[in-house]
Design a protein around this motif. Structure first.
Motif, PDB file in Angstrom:
ATOM      1  N   UNK A 195       0.929  -0.877  -0.121  1.00  0.00           N
ATOM      2  CA  UNK A 195       0.421  -0.215   0.029  1.00  0.00           C
ATOM      3  C   UNK A 195       0.926   0.936   0.355  1.00  0.00           C
ATOM      4  N   UNK A 196       2.214   1.502   0.817  1.00  0.00           N
ATOM      5  CA  UNK A 196       2.915   2.083   0.520  1.00  0.00           C
ATOM      6  C   UNK A 196       3.581   2.719  -0.662  1.00  0.00           C
ATOM      7  N   UNK A 197       3.736   1.662  -1.310  1.00  0.00           N
ATOM      8  CA  UNK A 197       4.993   1.471  -2.522  1.00  0.00           C
ATOM      9  C   UNK A 197       3.230   2.254  -3.507  1.00  0.00           C
ATOM     10  N   UNK A 198       2.767   1.719  -4.184  1.00  0.00           N
ATOM     11  CA  UNK A 198       1.146   1.822  -4.601  1.00  0.00           C
ATOM     12  C   UNK A 198       1.311   3.622  -4.612  1.00  0.00           C
ATOM     13  N   UNK A 199       1.563   3.888  -2.985  1.00  0.00           N
ATOM     14  CA  UNK A 199       0.898   5.732  -2.767  1.00  0.00           C
ATOM     15  C   UNK A 199       1.976   6.518  -3.012  1.00  0.00           C
TER      16      UNK A 199
END
Length: 352
Positions: A195-199
């Motif tokens: 999720x952090x990477x996608x953000x």
């Protein structure tokens, strides 16, 4: 009357102390040192990446070297100063050297995957180096994650790789340098950075720098050493160059970062034979060229147990394991890496 014993106080060398505090002032107040590369020329560029060529000072070997550093840091640690340059010392010994600089991806590069880096960037760069050198074969030298990528490519490519050198290379991710609870959480999937990477889409350099510090346990040793050895001009210059390189972090493509975390750190696909790149299964047993694996006694980032399994996974008949007295970064910072690989390469770097 009792004799009075005089206590001798240590004599302070005033010149030494002046040097110490002059140098510490320089560290705190002067700009970072300029890193002047060894004589080189750019022979190929793709997107943010550059293939550099460093000609031998007096060519002695037919087979050129191709250096692959980690995606997580800038490669100039291999050419950090004139005296301690890994690249420079290799060219002095008679090797033509190519070094691939991956560059620092921008937001437009968020979808670059490990497949892209291996097939569209690294494999193409090696083909360019072979044409430029007019050489029938090449020695591929991979360091850290650059070694992981080099091993992957060597197992699926038709490139004429004569020698493969893997130094401080993580191959087996069943264990790695993080607290045990974190390792288990990553491997079970209960800790995920997806999720952090996608953000973010592209991982900021600040995050990678903080991760680098965390993996070292926020080691204050270098700062203590700086004060202790602050009078030593040579040491302080080396310290300042290391400090500059450490803080000069890169960004990282979100797609490649997610792939690396999940396929390697979480699922350990490389050792299990489940890694697929460009539709091809990454089978390390396909590697048959001469192999040198180097680990360091004080490596604070890559465990010896992560590197050693590759010795049994490849099919090479000519394979050597070498343990160096050094740390993960210091073996490059001091130029020691050049002298670690040279004796092995010199008997394998001419045409038969």
């Amino acid at each position: 009357m009792a004799a009075i014993t005089k206590c001798k106080l240590p004599v302070t060398n005033l010149e030494t102390e002046r040097d110490r505090w002059r140098n510490l002032y320089k560290v705190l107040n002067e700009p970072k040192p300029e890193i002047v590369p060894s004589p080189r020329q750019a022979v190929w560029k793709k997107n943010k990446s550059v293939l550099w060529y460093y000609p031998a000072q007096e060519k002695k070997y037919d087979i050129p070297l191709f250096l692959v550093y980690s995606l997580l840091n800038k490669p100039y640690i291999l050419d950090i100063s004139e005296k301690n340059s890994v690249v420079g010392n290799l060219t002095k010994q008679g090797y033509d050297v190519y070094m691939y600089d991956w560059g620092s991806p921008g937001l437009e590069d968020k979808d670059i995957s490990l497949d892209n880096y291996l097939l569209d960037y690294l494999e193409m760069a090696i083909r360019v180096a072979l044409r430029h050198a007019k050489a029938p074969e090449i020695s591929l030298v991979g360091y850290c994650i650059g070694g992981t990528l080099s091993a992957m490519l060597a197992s699926i490519t038709d490139l004429p790789i004569k020698n493969l050198v893997l130094a401080a290379v993580p191959i087996d991710y069943s264990n790695f340098i993080l607290p045990d609870k974190w390792v288990k959480a990553i491997q079970s999937g209960s800790l995920s950075l997806d999720q952090m990477i996608d953000a973010y889409e592209v991982i900021p350099s600040e995050f990678l720098y903080a991760t680098f510090l965390a993996l070292q346990g926020f080691n204050i040793g270098p700062n203590v050493n700086l004060v202790t050895r602050g009078h030593d001009h040579t040491y302080v210059d080396k310290w300042r160059r290391m400090d500059k390189w450490t803080k000069d972090a890169v960004t990282f493509s979100g797609s490649a970062f997610k792939q690396m975390l999940n396929d390697l750190y979480k699922d350990n696909k490389l050792v299990k034979g489940e890694m697929v790149i460009g539709g091809k299964k990454v089978d390390l047993s396909n590697i048959k060229c001469s192999l040198l694996v180097i680990t360091s006694t004080r490596d604070e980032l890559v465990l010896e147990s992560q590197s050693l399994p590759v010795m049994d996974l490849v099919s090479s008949e000519d394979k050597t394991y070498q343990l160096e007295e050094a740390g993960h970064v210091s073996i490059c910072l001091t130029g020691q890496f050049a002298f670690a690989v040279a004796p092995w390469l010199e008997t394998r770097s001419n045409l038969n």
